[in-house]
Design a protein around this motif. Structure first.
Motif, PDB file in Angstrom:
ATOM      1  N   ILE A   1       0.822  -1.232   0.111  1.00 30.18           N
ATOM      2  CA  ILE A   1       0.013   0.069   0.041  1.00 30.18           C
ATOM      3  C   ILE A   1       0.830   1.175   0.063  1.00 30.18           C
TER       4      ILE A   1
ATOM      5  N   SER B   1      -1.996   6.735   0.462  1.00 33.08           N
ATOM      6  CA  SER B   1      -3.274   6.076   0.466  1.00 33.08           C
ATOM      7  C   SER B   1      -3.692   4.966   1.303  1.00 33.08           C
TER       8      SER B   1
ATOM      9  N   TYR C   1      -6.871   3.825   2.662  1.00 33.69           N
ATOM     10  CA  TYR C   1      -7.769   3.189   1.621  1.00 33.69           C
ATOM     11  C   TYR C   1      -7.286   1.848   1.246  1.00 33.69           C
TER      12      TYR C   1
ATOM     13  N   GLY D   1      -8.144  -1.162  -2.060  1.00 34.73           N
ATOM     14  CA  GLY D   1      -7.390  -0.019  -2.879  1.00 34.73           C
ATOM     15  C   GLY D   1      -8.086  -0.009  -4.268  1.00 34.73           C
TER      16      GLY D   1
ATOM     17  N   TYR E   1      -3.079   3.515  -5.605  1.00 34.80           N
ATOM     18  CA  TYR E   1      -2.912   3.063  -4.232  1.00 34.80           C
ATOM     19  C   TYR E   1      -1.935   1.853  -4.120  1.00 34.80           C
TER      20      TYR E   1
END
Length: 465
Positions: A403, A408, A411, A424, A442
């Protein structure tokens, strides 16, 4: 209007059950010291249950002061109460019962010949008690085998075990499995194991019956005779021709003293003589039914290394610190987000892998949290990955993306009852049509097409050894 009358009738019978007005049956349910006296009405029991019809009509029950007396020591009082509520006014509630109690309730309603409940409770077990059925494969299979009416549960259990044989064959109680049940399993064409593993487990079971060691050089004539007699009925079920030559030599041929001589001769001929065909009077190969997990042994050390963020020095294949337990398979359980959440929620960290239709490509991801909840979840440790060829991984065809914490991390994981493993950029709808919006960044730098049709996907619980 008719439904209103039915509701009123149900309420009246509920009051009759609760007030016990005019009861003429006394039932003592349970064993000492947990016996409970339960009151009922013979007319209602006779109409609603074949068992009570026979018991009360043929005077199985004693009559004292005008009341029938029945003793049901094998049915616990709270389960008998559930059964009577159904008999009187059609109410049945199972969600507060643990798996063993649901199974005991099923056994009780089978004894009492309440056929509509037999079907209902089987369906409930299959839909809501999968983990219980999975954790106790040997004892449950033996219980089901004794009850001819448990056909739905019998078929479900056999299919589940054949699809994931290790839940039975790797269990501590496997060696206690009854011979008749083992024979049924070994005859199945859909038993999803390599034939050499089936042979190894059969041999383990046979040796355990006589408390014998596995080294045939240490056996005497009596040992050979005993294991030969035990093994005899299972031999026709083993597809020996599907066992590779090396494994045949080291794991089968070394036990030639307990195998039929003509079988050993035919197998030696098959492996030594070029282009020799197998005999025709043998069971069909199981290979065409063999379902490979999408996570294969070559993946385990890789996934474990990614989970622990070992950037350069990956774990050795023989020293992987995690087990991966299959929770969900779409080809078995359906592309249904509700079943995905039922099987995977509250299981902690999971890794999932999905095969893209008409290709060797797979994609997947790691969720270090869980799948229950509603909305986005924060983590710094999740990742997505893609393989160009899931059976032949290499540095050039494997893509990994953690990630993007700079942008992000909030998310990373999306949880919703109508979504599969949504992470994501990767949108997993309640179907096999998924979407990857890589431009959101993401999980960047992945080789995943925008629109994806998934052939099959699996979710595994990640368990620290």
């Amino acid at each position: 209007m008719f439904s209103k009358f039915l509701a009123e009738l149900s309420d009246d019978y509920k009051k009759l059950f609760e007030t016990e007005i005019g009861y003429d049956v006394i039932i003592y349910a349970g064993e000492e010291p947990n016996v409970k006296e339960i009151h009922a009405h013979s007319n209602i029991l006779i109409v609603r249950s074949q068992y009570f019809r026979a018991a009360l009509s043929n005077e199985w029950a004693k009559k004292v002061n005008g009341k029938f007396i029945l003793k049901k020591q094998n049915i616990k009082p709270h389960l008998f109460d559930i059964i009577l509520r159904f008999i009187y006014y059609g109410d049945i509630e199972l969600k507060n019962l643990q798996g063993p109690n649901v199974l005991n309730l099923l056994i009780a309603v089978d004894e009492l010949n309440i056929h509509s409940l037999i079907t209902y409770i089987q369906e409930y077990l299959v839909e809501h008690q999968i983990e219980f059925l999975r954790q106790n494969p040997t004892s449950i299979l033996e219980i089901i085998y004794k009850h001819e009416t448990f056909t739905d549960l019998w078929n479900f259990s056999l299919e589940r075990i054949c699809e994931e044989p290790k839940i039975l064959f790797d269990s501590d109680n496997f060696i206690n499995l009854k011979a008749s049940l083992l024979e049924i399993l070994l005859k199945r064409d859909d038993l999803n194991m390599d034939e050499i593993e089936i042979w190894d487990n059969l041999l383990k079971w046979c040796l355990a019956q006589h408390n014998m060691i596995s080294d045939p050089t240490k056996w005497n004539k009596d040992d050979i005779s005993k294991i030969e007699r035990t093994l005899h009925k299972f031999i026709p079920s083993i597809r020996f021709y599907d066992i590779e030559p090396t494994e045949f030599f080291y794991k089968v041929y070394r036990y030639k003293e307990i195998l039929p001589r003509d079988l050993i001769h035919d197998l030696l001929e098959f492996h030594i003589v070029p282009n020799k065909k197998p005999k025709t009077n043998i069971p069909p190969s199981r290979k065409q039914n063999l379902k490979l997990n999408l996570i294969i042994p070559n993946h385990n050390h890789l996934f474990a290394s990614w989970i622990d963020k070992k950037d350069s020095s990956y774990y050795n294949k023989k020293n992987v610190p995690y087990d991966f337990k299959l929770l969900y398979r779409s080809s078995r359980d359906g592309f249904d987000a509700r079943i995905f959440h039922r099987n995977c929620d509250n299981k902690g960290a999971t890794i999932w892998i999905a095969k893209i239709e008409d290709s060797t490509n797979v994609i997947g991801g790691y969720n270090p949290l869980d799948w229950n909840g509603d909305g986005w979840k924060y983590t710094r440790n999740s990742f997505l990955f893609s393989f160009a060829d899931w059976k032949n991984i290499s540095n050039t065809t494997t893509k990994l993306s953690y990630i993007n914490n700079n942008k992000s991390k909030n998310y990373a994981i999306y949880c919703d009852n109508n979504h599969g493993p949504h992470m994501g950029d990767l949108y997993c709808s309640n179907s096999n049509n998924w979407t990857y919006d890589g431009y959101l960044d993401y999980y960047p730098n992945l080789d995943i097409p925008k629109n994806i049709i998934i052939e099959d996907y699996e979710v595994y619980q990640v368990i620290k050894k």
